[in-house]
Every structure is written in C-alpha cells, then in structure tokens.
Design a protein around this motif. Sequence first.
Motif, PDB file in Angstrom:
ATOM      1  N   ARG A  34       0.820  -1.219   0.000  1.00  0.00           N
ATOM      2  CA  ARG A  34       0.000   0.000   0.000  1.00  0.00           C
ATOM      3  C   ARG A  34       0.851   1.265   0.000  1.00  0.00           C
ATOM      4  NH1 ARG A  34      -2.360  -4.230   1.831  1.00  0.00           N
ATOM      5  NH2 ARG A  34      -4.614  -4.500   1.868  1.00  0.00           N
ATOM      6  N   LEU A  35       2.012   1.187   0.647  1.00  0.00           N
ATOM      7  CA  LEU A  35       2.905   2.345   0.725  1.00  0.00           C
ATOM      8  C   LEU A  35       4.306   1.903   0.308  1.00  0.00           C
ATOM      9  CD1 LEU A  35       1.748   3.829   4.156  1.00  0.00           C
ATOM     10  CD2 LEU A  35       1.217   4.731   1.890  1.00  0.00           C
ATOM     11  N   PRO A  36       4.566   1.772  -1.003  1.00  0.00           N
ATOM     12  CA  PRO A  36       5.887   1.307  -1.446  1.00  0.00           C
ATOM     13  C   PRO A  36       6.967   2.356  -1.158  1.00  0.00           C
ATOM     14  CG  PRO A  36       4.553   1.992  -3.314  1.00  0.00           C
ATOM     15  CD  PRO A  36       3.653   2.023  -2.121  1.00  0.00           C
ATOM     16  N   GLY A  37       8.207   1.900  -1.109  1.00  0.00           N
ATOM     17  CA  GLY A  37       9.320   2.809  -0.874  1.00  0.00           C
ATOM     18  C   GLY A  37       9.839   2.707   0.546  1.00  0.00           C
ATOM     19  N   VAL A  38      11.007   3.272   0.762  1.00  0.00           N
ATOM     20  CA  VAL A  38      11.660   3.268   2.062  1.00  0.00           C
ATOM     21  C   VAL A  38      11.637   4.683   2.605  1.00  0.00           C
ATOM     22  CG1 VAL A  38      13.806   2.802   3.312  1.00  0.00           C
ATOM     23  CG2 VAL A  38      13.134   1.339   1.397  1.00  0.00           C
ATOM     24  N   LEU A  72       0.056  15.851  13.197  1.00  0.00           N
ATOM     25  CA  LEU A  72       0.092  14.409  12.934  1.00  0.00           C
ATOM     26  C   LEU A  72      -1.062  13.981  12.037  1.00  0.00           C
ATOM     27  CD1 LEU A  72       1.873  12.017  13.726  1.00  0.00           C
ATOM     28  CD2 LEU A  72       0.355  11.614  15.671  1.00  0.00           C
ATOM     29  N   ARG A  73      -2.262  14.469  12.321  1.00  0.00           N
ATOM     30  CA  ARG A  73      -3.419  14.111  11.476  1.00  0.00           C
ATOM     31  C   ARG A  73      -3.235  14.603  10.050  1.00  0.00           C
ATOM     32  NH1 ARG A  73      -8.233  12.799  14.803  1.00  0.00           N
ATOM     33  NH2 ARG A  73      -7.604  13.039  16.983  1.00  0.00           N
ATOM     34  N   SER A  74      -2.702  15.828   9.920  1.00  0.00           N
ATOM     35  CA  SER A  74      -2.469  16.381   8.584  1.00  0.00           C
ATOM     36  C   SER A  74      -1.460  15.539   7.824  1.00  0.00           C
ATOM     37  CB  SER A  74      -1.970  17.828   8.718  1.00  0.00           C
ATOM     38  OG  SER A  74      -1.615  18.352   7.456  1.00  0.00           O
ATOM     39  N   TRP A  75      -0.401  15.107   8.515  1.00  0.00           N
ATOM     40  CA  TRP A  75       0.633  14.289   7.868  1.00  0.00           C
ATOM     41  C   TRP A  75       0.082  12.922   7.475  1.00  0.00           C
ATOM     42  CZ3 TRP A  75       3.400   9.867   9.755  1.00  0.00           C
ATOM     43  CH2 TRP A  75       4.505   9.506   8.978  1.00  0.00           C
ATOM     44  N   MET A  76      -0.672  12.284   8.355  1.00  0.00           N
ATOM     45  CA  MET A  76      -1.207  10.952   8.051  1.00  0.00           C
ATOM     46  C   MET A  76      -2.214  10.999   6.911  1.00  0.00           C
ATOM     47  SD  MET A  76      -1.519   8.966  11.750  1.00  0.00           S
ATOM     48  CE  MET A  76      -2.737  10.072  12.424  1.00  0.00           C
ATOM     49  N   ALA A  77      -2.950  12.110   6.804  1.00  0.00           N
ATOM     50  CA  ALA A  77      -3.972  12.221   5.758  1.00  0.00           C
ATOM     51  C   ALA A  77      -3.364  12.196   4.356  1.00  0.00           C
ATOM     52  CB  ALA A  77      -4.771  13.514   5.952  1.00  0.00           C
ATOM     53  N   HIS A  78      -2.088  12.586   4.213  1.00  0.00           N
ATOM     54  CA  HIS A  78      -1.441  12.579   2.896  1.00  0.00           C
ATOM     55  C   HIS A  78      -1.289  11.174   2.343  1.00  0.00           C
ATOM     56  CE1 HIS A  78      -0.647  16.802   2.752  1.00  0.00           C
ATOM     57  NE2 HIS A  78       0.181  16.800   3.789  1.00  0.00           N
ATOM     58  N   PHE A  79      -1.214  10.189   3.214  1.00  0.00           N
ATOM     59  CA  PHE A  79      -0.878   8.837   2.784  1.00  0.00           C
ATOM     60  C   PHE A  79      -2.108   7.958   2.555  1.00  0.00           C
ATOM     61  CE2 PHE A  79       2.708  10.554   5.077  1.00  0.00           C
ATOM     62  CZ  PHE A  79       3.774  10.256   4.252  1.00  0.00           C
ATOM     63  N   GLY A  80      -3.189   8.205   3.260  1.00  0.00           N
ATOM     64  CA  GLY A  80      -4.418   7.463   3.035  1.00  0.00           C
ATOM     65  C   GLY A  80      -4.498   6.112   3.716  1.00  0.00           C
ATOM     66  N   TYR A  81      -3.374   5.560   4.134  1.00  0.00           N
ATOM     67  CA  TYR A  81      -3.348   4.256   4.801  1.00  0.00           C
ATOM     68  C   TYR A  81      -2.719   4.429   6.183  1.00  0.00           C
ATOM     69  CZ  TYR A  81      -4.331   2.307   0.175  1.00  0.00           C
ATOM     70  OH  TYR A  81      -4.899   2.003  -1.033  1.00  0.00           O
ATOM     71  N   THR A  82      -3.532   4.796   7.163  1.00  0.00           N
ATOM     72  CA  THR A  82      -3.012   5.129   8.491  1.00  0.00           C
ATOM     73  C   THR A  82      -2.353   3.933   9.161  1.00  0.00           C
ATOM     74  OG1 THR A  82      -4.748   6.783   8.741  1.00  0.00           O
ATOM     75  CG2 THR A  82      -3.621   6.078  10.741  1.00  0.00           C
TER      76      THR A  82
END
Length: 711
Positions: free
Chosen positions: A217-221, A314-324
């Motif tokens: 769901r979140l590829p990359g390092v 933190l909520r703003s940052w997590m919202a960018h990714f979509g998969y908490t």
Amino acid sequence: MLVFRSHTWALSLQAAVGSLAVAAASALGGGTTYQDAVWWGAAHPDITGCWLGNRSFERCCVNWNFLDELPGKACWSEADHAASYQACCVPKNDWAPRSFFSCADTGIYWERLRQTLSLFRSLTALQHSPLNGAAPQECLIGGVLVSLLELVYVSYELRNASAPRWEHAYNKVENSMRILFSSPVSLEEILVSGWPLFLTLDFFRFDNRFQELATQRLPGVFAGFQTMKYSNTLSGAIQAEQGNRIALDVVVKLANSVAKAPAESALVQLMPAFTALVNYHNLRKFDLPRSDAHDVPRLGVEAKRLIEFADTQLRSWMAHFGYTFSLLIKLEIPLVNLLQALSWPGVVMTQPAEYLKSTIHFPGLQLAKILPARQAWHLPLVEQHIHPGFDAASNMVRTTLQPMCYAPGFLFVILATASHVREACEHSQAECRARLKVWDVGASYGDCMLWAASYLLEAFVSEHLELRGFEPLPSAAAAFRRSVRALQRSRKLSPVALRFLVEEIAMRDQAGEVEISFPSHSMALATFHRCEERYSVASNNLYHCISRPTRAETLDSYMASFPEPSLPDPVDVLKLHVQGDELSVLRGANASLASGRVCLLHMNLETLLLQVKMEDPAHWLAEALISTLKVADLVGVLVNLWEVKPATFESIAAAIKFKNPDAVAWKPPDPNKRPEELHYELVAWRPSWPCHESVAVRAVSSMWLPDATPL
C-alpha cells in the motif's frame, strides 16, 4: 471468533445503587479539580450535558461511512446541527480530556475487554463471552482494538485462512484507523483512554507478513541509514524510560538527518509533531511531577499546547498517505514507541464511590451493606498520582479509574467509622468533633488512604483528622505526596486544616539503612523478603528485581520522637501490609501496643509467608503473631466481604495458608454468590483504656464484638 454485532442487551453492573449513586455535578468536585485535570492531562467526566437519552459520541460525532461532512444529523435539529456538533463533539482547548472514551459506562463487556487488554491478561476467557456480539459503533477506540484482535485471530489462529479473508481483515483495520483519526476524539483522549492502542500496533511492526501488506500500500523506504541510526537510539531511550527525560539532542540530530536527505522528504512534516510529542513527554512525565506547586499551571498549559499542536500536525501528515495503519506499522521513526510510552499517564482522576458498586475483584455492594440506607455519599473525584510508566498497580488504577485498595477489612473499618460519626453527629455536637488518626504502613501510592480520606472528609471536621502514610520507595512516596497536595487543594484545605502526611521510611524492628527490593513490573510488591526468588525470571528481562536503599525506623521510636503531651491521642487505625515484614513491624511496635497507643490493627495475613522457607510455616507464623500481639490486650476477628469469624489460632493459621485463585478476566463478580475460596484479613482492636473512647473502636465493636475473641 470476532464477528461483532450489537450487545446492548447485555447486563451492566454500572446501574446506580440507590442513594449511593454519585451525581455527575457533585463528582466534579468544583472547578479546582477540573482545572487540575487540565494541567495534568487526566481524563475527566464530560460536563457538556450533551449525552442524554440515546445520544452518544459514537452515534452523533463519528463519520462511520464518510458520507456526511458532519455526522449525526439525527442527534440534533437541522437548525442547530453544526453548532451542536461543535459544542458537543469537538474537544475544547481549555478542557481536560473526556473520560467516556474508556467506555466504562457503555456495558460490562466493553469494560472487561479494556481491562483484559490493559492488564495483559489472557484473551482465552473472552472467546466465548458476549464480546463476540459487540458493535464498534458502541465504543470508538475499543472498536479499533476489536479490528486489530480480529486481524491477529485471522493471522495466527486461522493460519490457512484464504488471501481474501486476510485482505478483508487487514482493510477492516485500515478503515477503523481512518475513522478514528478523522473523528473529533483528540490524540490526548486516545492516550488516556485506557485502551492500549499503540502497544497493540507495536505487535504488527515486527511481523514480516504485515510489513509486506503495508509495503504493497505504501511502497518505498522512508528512512536511510543515518536516520535509522538516530531512530534506533531514540527508540531504546523511549522503551527504557521510567519517567525520565528523553534527550532532545538526539531528536535534533534526527530532524537534521531527515531534512538533509531528499529521499526522506515524506518524514519532514512528521518531525515537528514528533519533536512536540517528545517535549510533551518530558513535561508530563518529568518536569511536572518534580515542579513546585506554583509552576504546575504554567507547565500544564504548555503541555496542553504541545499535544494539541502535535495532534493537528500528525493528522495532517497521516492524511497525505491514506493508509493510516500501514503507515504507522511501517514507519521507522519511533513514533509508535513514543505514543505507547505516553499511554501510561502519571495522573488519573479516580472515583472512590465506585467501590460501593463494582470492582474487578469483588462486588462493591458487599461494602455498601454496612451503611444505613438513608446515608448518601457524594464524593468528588480524586486526583491520583501514580508511576508515569509501566507498573502493574498503576495500570490497575488507569484501567479501573478506582484507587487500588483491595483490603476489604480496612474498607469496612473506614466505612463503619465514617458512618458512625455521621450518624452520631446528628444527635450530639461533641461527636461531630471526634478525633481520628489513621496510619498506613506500606502505603505504596496511597490508594487506600486516598480512598479513606474521601469518606472521612465527608464525616469528620478536617482539623480533627490525621492521616499518615509510610512508604519506603522514594518515587512511590513522592507520587503519594503529590496526590495529598492535590486533595488538599481541591478541598481548599491547608496542611494545618488537614494533617495528611507521607513519610518516606520503612517500619521495622530495627532502625537504620536497609535495602528494599521490588519486581520490575510492580513497585507495589516491594519487599525485604525473597524478591529475587519469587519474581525474577532468568529468561525474561522484563521480570527482575530492583533494589533501592531506604531508611528504617521502629514504630516505638517514631512515636517517642513526637514532642507531644505525656498521654497523646493514640493511633485509632493502623493498617499494616508490608509484603512479609509484618512480624518485624509488630516487634518494633511492642511498647506502643502494650501502652495502648495503637487502638485498632488491620493486617493482611497471606504475605507473612514471604519471610519464611519451611515445609508448613502457617502454624509457626500464627504462633509468632499471637505471641507478639499478647501484650496489646486485643480482641479480633477475621473478616472478608462475605463473613466474619473469631480470630482463633486455627482460623489465623488457615488464613495464612490461603492462596488467591486466578480471576476470570471478563466475568464480573457475582454480588449474591460467595467465591469458593475466601480471603480473610485480621482486624484486632483494644476495647479497654485508653482506646475505649476511640470512634474507630466503638464503630467496629458495634459491628463485630459478638464475633471477636481475645488474642
């Protein structure tokens, strides 16, 4: 196993008990108690009045399907929907975190699930309980934990589960986490709810199967070598913390490493929130407990601002990714470790009146039976300070929101004394000014004494009341002392008006410096006897014994040190629970017992076994105890919640042998059924001079004298 449907039909033990019910308004205890909760970040009952009838936070404030911008239209009229949502759902900057996210009042099964998870008990007992019918819409944070448990079940119990079932369980967790972090429950409220959310998340971070699903769901390092180096250093410091500061220089180096690496740009926005949380940790767990009273409000407001800033970022940052969920278990920065450490709040607003309703271990109705039906007790919350890290006794307080005082004999004595004075005061003004001294040797965090103070302050004129606790561990004594200051402040009582003292010493048969040990998982089990033998596990670094130097005194020399009149008031109640050192304390109190300076003694008998190693020590210990008490002219009973019997040699020996049976994690105690094995405590009192006028002796004699026998 965990297919959840509604369980609102389930019986709950939280119904009010007649006149013993505590009104919400009186439970608040005034603005001072509420303000203290703001400073310390301690959860507090809701004061909005929003949640009446069928309204609940989950129904009115949570967007379960993401269909409406503001959920819960059915809760309020169309005209005031937005205003009501803002007033009732959204946390306020100047409020303490709301306590209803613990779901303690939602039903017995949500409460038992929270207790089981928070106290690290086996989930086996939950498998066939009505928890299988619980709906997450009844308990928001509990519902997230439920989805995590289901994922564990599918992954480990059903090893041959199909890939679609795995995906479904994993996506269910993602959805529940998304719902939680898009809802108006604050991060502070999640941390103090009593639900071990971040501790549970940590489990998934070390399983390759879940890491693979997260990477899909979140590829990359996210983090490179240098960032991982600082992250590992920080992670070790956080996991090892026991209320100590986290060094900020490593946090600065970590933030600098992230800022210099273009490949780690996804972490740049996280670092301000992470830094704020580290500062919040240091304030709440280190600076506030050690600050002067006049600095507490300023530091408390600063801590509140830090956690609010971190929450927003933190909520703003997590919202960018979509998969908490995937983000949190994949993240190399030790954010989950830090949030896990912050889930052990150092202050809890406890509810002493709940002991008359229900506890984990016994039905409180057994206590209430000694109180006249017409007596109502309206007790404010107690600001209780505990260990700001993992600690078994502290975890129990956090989980139950009750002082941890499982000493029924002592509870009976205090309730009977307070009730006796209240009733007598109606007929005689002299009784209203009765004097009482209660001392507790082995007080730990002061749970029993704080509970006792709540009731005694409702019956006694405060300047005629003296409470004194003796605790040899410095950190426990310091926490107890902070609780006492908070109690005096909330009741607007000066140290002169209410003599409530905490002495950082051990009571023994000889004075001097001595080492005391306690198992790393529970300071309340501190003992001078066989700590390593009983609690250390060679293969497990989590369970080992820690030693601390302390000062010991004898009760005789301690009493003789007071510059008091030749016949000072005796100690009305002496509670003794010192993990196997009881006989030593009594030998050091020989002169005080003989002269009547101790009127009533309460003792736990089982822990006497800690001090000896022999085939059958119970008879030897019973003989030694009775021989030591012979000088005191005492009569006594053995008491538990269900019965009272004479304190004969045979009954004392049998009580010493008693072993506590394992408790069933979710099953509530039956108020009408005695357990198969009964735990007895010794209550012994001196009916003769100079104790015949003691209100505690008179109260206990009126209850138990027909059952008592001379010792």
